[in-house]
Scaffold this active site. Structure first.
Site, PDB file in Angstrom:
ATOM      1  N   LYS A  12       0.861  -1.185   0.000  1.00 36.27           N
ATOM      2  CA  LYS A  12       0.000   0.000   0.000  1.00 36.27           C
ATOM      3  C   LYS A  12       0.891   1.226   0.000  1.00 36.27           C
ATOM      4  O   LYS A  12       1.767   1.373   0.861  1.00 36.27           O
ATOM      5  CB  LYS A  12      -0.887   0.008   1.245  1.00 36.27           C
ATOM      6  CG  LYS A  12      -2.041   0.979   1.166  1.00 36.27           C
ATOM      7  CD  LYS A  12      -3.043   0.603   0.069  1.00 36.27           C
ATOM      8  CE  LYS A  12      -4.460   0.472   0.550  1.00 36.27           C
ATOM      9  NZ  LYS A  12      -5.311  -0.198  -0.464  1.00 36.27           N
ATOM     10  N   PHE A 157      33.070  27.150 -13.107  1.00 34.18           N
ATOM     11  CA  PHE A 157      33.008  25.934 -13.933  1.00 34.18           C
ATOM     12  C   PHE A 157      33.803  26.192 -15.209  1.00 34.18           C
ATOM     13  O   PHE A 157      33.387  26.947 -16.085  1.00 34.18           O
ATOM     14  CB  PHE A 157      31.556  25.552 -14.257  1.00 34.18           C
ATOM     15  CG  PHE A 157      31.457  24.206 -14.927  1.00 34.18           C
ATOM     16  CD1 PHE A 157      31.937  23.058 -14.291  1.00 34.18           C
ATOM     17  CD2 PHE A 157      30.907  24.072 -16.197  1.00 34.18           C
ATOM     18  CE1 PHE A 157      31.858  21.806 -14.908  1.00 34.18           C
ATOM     19  CE2 PHE A 157      30.824  22.822 -16.816  1.00 34.18           C
ATOM     20  CZ  PHE A 157      31.301  21.701 -16.169  1.00 34.18           C
ATOM     21  N   ARG A 174      29.415  31.910 -10.928  1.00 34.88           N
ATOM     22  CA  ARG A 174      28.054  31.573 -11.342  1.00 34.88           C
ATOM     23  C   ARG A 174      27.213  31.299 -10.110  1.00 34.88           C
ATOM     24  O   ARG A 174      27.741  31.087  -9.015  1.00 34.88           O
ATOM     25  CB  ARG A 174      28.051  30.356 -12.279  1.00 34.88           C
ATOM     26  CG  ARG A 174      28.523  29.075 -11.635  1.00 34.88           C
ATOM     27  CD  ARG A 174      28.282  27.839 -12.537  1.00 34.88           C
ATOM     28  NE  ARG A 174      28.706  26.621 -11.840  1.00 34.88           N
ATOM     29  CZ  ARG A 174      28.511  25.382 -12.297  1.00 34.88           C
ATOM     30  NH1 ARG A 174      27.912  25.188 -13.462  1.00 34.88           N
ATOM     31  NH2 ARG A 174      28.906  24.338 -11.595  1.00 34.88           N
ATOM     32  N   ASN A 244      21.139  20.268 -11.108  1.00 36.80           N
ATOM     33  CA  ASN A 244      21.776  21.581 -11.261  1.00 36.80           C
ATOM     34  C   ASN A 244      20.699  22.537 -11.762  1.00 36.80           C
ATOM     35  O   ASN A 244      20.352  22.530 -12.943  1.00 36.80           O
ATOM     36  CB  ASN A 244      22.943  21.473 -12.244  1.00 36.80           C
ATOM     37  CG  ASN A 244      23.858  22.677 -12.185  1.00 36.80           C
ATOM     38  OD1 ASN A 244      23.446  23.735 -11.722  1.00 36.80           O
ATOM     39  ND2 ASN A 244      25.079  22.517 -12.665  1.00 36.80           N
TER      40      ASN A 244
END
Lengths: 291, 291, 291, 291
Positions: A12, A157, A174, A244
């Protein structure tokens, strides 16, 4: 060549049980979503429709409500009680899995005083537990989801390979944002401070997210998992799934405007999805823990 | 008998703009969902497809990002700037509606110190503003949604009429839970402390929910609306839509158990839905405010 | 200055009633989501919590199930029966609104034969009806939603004004896609072939969408509304809300590839939203129809 | 005791690519949601943030669009092309997983003729494919979801064990409804008629659901899986996850009404969840197929 039945289970899903605990005027709320899953000697119902070994999912639901009558306590314990009950009382059931979500509520503040019996849903994250029991052993994982976080800087990055299809610009600054989904495996099921482990693990995830200067979301993920292991000795393995949540700098040059890292577009899809495991090098075998 | 064009409007929905404000190391996040809607002299595009009076929805989106470059400030002001711009610069546009959702973020706490640039989504509720401007006048409503609250006692429900189809038992003690959706109309658009009004209105809603001993959700609704009016003089009308998030006491008697108001089933559908307006008896005409 | 109660209403939302009709072996399924909303002499419950004029929302739910016992028929008729019942039997209730969604099911095809009692949910769109009754008069609107359509050509968009914030390129060939949400107002409530009106209106919407060479989604909207009016005499007004589900041509030039209108990116947000009304020039006053 | 990195993977989720194929006036639409996931020599980015082995997820997204330029074909083939490309071209990537959803569109019927370039989203189910490639071998699973079906009779449920917590009544006639989610593993990846396999598997699922007189949803599940295997020789294993979408008979006795299996309440939560595998007894090892 024949056709045969393979692995199977049933149960259930999403039993929404809410319990009030009353300490005089002061109440506490436990708000759960419980899913039970059983497996065992269930070939008959698949092959002939004979149900004498099938504990009805309706009965499983009733059991959740009945067990809540005696108190719920920590969700890991509640899951253990339920899982062991199903296996112990039903000869055909050899294994039970109980997954529980606990929704967070915070006491309302009324005139500077925490209310005795008024609450608001909070954003502390949904606490998770999954318990397996096979008649002899038990396995417990905890976790959290619905915890959305953002660093507005200290994220870079760059240095990624550039092939024919690469157009992404490198960046030294960023926004890094994600919705944390984490599960952690406990190395034992006895003598664990479940509530303390949850609180400490949650704080470790948030702190590591905030104080890691990040060159990739993978690096942040590893830092978050390691931080949990450093602070909660009972936890032997952490699994993280981190979308992300991209925030793209808006290009305003067509309007004669610069954009000194101020205005962003928050995208829905597609999104990066970073998944990884961090564990102790002496972690015991997982057994059924992640099933 | 002829067929004619009636009321019409168009715009760009759900522009997800995020702005960072930097005060040295310390950042602030403004996370918005902006929807612009324009109307005016737009028969041509409907009847012939001539688009010389149609400011493209893509342009509306660009305008939102460009305007964010100079700072967003309070969402009511940002909406006013946008709405007035569209009507002032496009002769065919006679009226603009700008609806803004602001998602709440709280500063993360790292080692007891509020982080300078790390945040988590909070559950304080999504702040709302809707601005109308028709070239001469402006109207502003504020509001909140995504604010889920629960009283675990101090709620009764009895004395309702019983007809052939009535089976509900009367109760002197029940859980009262709802997800607050409120909008409030401001009596003016100048010299308003928008942020202060929001904070005070939100606190008034929560306090009234918590401290009203309730005989019906309608009574609680009225108390919440009145409390906002009592505390925020610039607000002249409050509209509330409150789903009754039912928590049904679980009947455990079949298992030989009592249930002294402790174990509940949280239902999804159907749900009660209570909607009402509370206003000042000298409130000015709403004009376009609620359009 | 005083604070007063304004407009208010209450009811039970989303009653999920499913009815089977059996004609021997051959069954039919009626799958509804019913929301009832009542208003009238309800100041007491707001101001004092006295509920003697409040027909419980639980009773409203029960009434929906009980009325389904005698058959549901067309949803417009079922809504009329319910709305009239509430106003007729409750002196304090002066007005009822019943909104019904009917989910579409199609008979499964088994070996080339339509099954007698097996069904699959279809994508024909969710049929809608909203009925108002004030004790003397009734008003009915029908409608449809969840009908997603796409033209892969025969859509242009150009000639729109270019201001400082305009960057969109003109196009002579684009994908035009939308999720149709339409409501139509009936000029009378007696002697209407509700099922026929729905079927004809739905076909008119789809045909007009497909065969209109489009210079703007507004133009397509008008054509769709007008087509309904041309084919269903009982309908006097059509309201359409059409999201522009943008498909952006993917720029492959960075990879040394052209893209001759073949590869698109389907965006989620933001989206254009085009809303408009098409009506007969001799349409009667709407009264409460759109409330 | 040390802390180490365990299994990990990353990629771009939910790339919404739409492709038009034009055969003169007659167009075809391929509407996909593609998620790519890569794993391999990725310890550096986790441990130091060095990204020279991390093919950016943005590049993965670009690759999906670029590969669509040459045609998509069957989604299983498109997945194979993408998966092999990533592993072949990135020395650090040792394994790729590509998961694709294909949303169904049907040609609109205009005046009895299938339209050349107008389409509506259909309810035929979302077609699924998951491809794994490890540099040497490939594995393919197909599947379907979003296929909701209902039998209005020919379903019983009785003979289940009754313990202290069992209250469910036995039934000899109930509604059986589910939303089919199925995955099937192919025994090979070359020379498979992917489209034919999908069409045949889908028909087998629906036919078995409709023509199985059912004593449990488990029995229906097994019949559905076996039927797929009987009709599609390339498929060696089928996994099914079937929520039991409960329809409870409404108790109308309090209103003086009977209910001869006609009026039901469609419940949301909780729901039964039945999961099982049906496979050939000579099925090859799954390898990475289900990862």
């Amino acid at each position: 060549m024949g056709i045969v039945l393979g692995d199977n289970q049933y149960g259930k899903a999403e039993v929404r049980v809410v319990r009030l605990d009353r300490d005089g005027e002061r109440h506490a709320v436990t708000d759960l979503n419980v899913s039970t899953t059983l497996s065992g000697d269930l070939a008959d119902t698949h092959l002939t429709g004979a149900n004498d070994k099938v504990l009805a999912t309706d009965t499983q639901k009733n059991t959740v409500f009945a067990f809540a009558r005696d108190g719920i306590g920590e969700i890991e314990d509640f899951g253990l009680r339920l899982a062991r009950h199903f296996v112990a009382t039903q000869p055909s059931i050899h294994r039970a899995r109980v997954a529980i979500e606990r929704f967070p509520w915070a006491r309302l503040d009324v005139g500077g005083v925490p209310a005795a019996h008024s609450f608001a849903r909070s954003a502390e994250g949904t606490r998770l537990a999954v318990v397996h029991h096979d008649g002899e052993r038990s396995w417990v994982t905890g976790g959290i989801r619905d915890l959305t976080v953002l660093n507005s800087t200290d994220s870079e990055f760059w240095g990624f390979p550039r092939d024919r299809y690469t157009t992404l610009a490198e960046t030294k600054d960023r926004i890094l944002a994600t919705a944390v989904a984490a599960s952690w495996r406990f190395g034992r099921t006895e003598d664990v401070d479940w509530a303390g482990a949850y609180t400490t693990a949650r704080a470790a995830l948030l702190t590591a997210f905030a104080d890691t200067y990040s060159y990739s979301l993978q690096q942040t993920l590893y830092a978050m998992g390691a931080r949990v292991l450093e602070h909660v000795p009972e936890i032997v393995e952490v699994r993280l799934s981190l979308p992300n949540k991209h925030h793209f700098l808006s290009d305003l040059s067509a309007f004669g405007l610069d954009n000194p890292d101020e205005v962003y577009y928050a995208a829905d899809r597609p999104y990066g999805l970073i998944e990884g495991t961090v564990l102790r090098d002496d972690a015991p075998e997982p057994g059924l823990a992640w099933s």
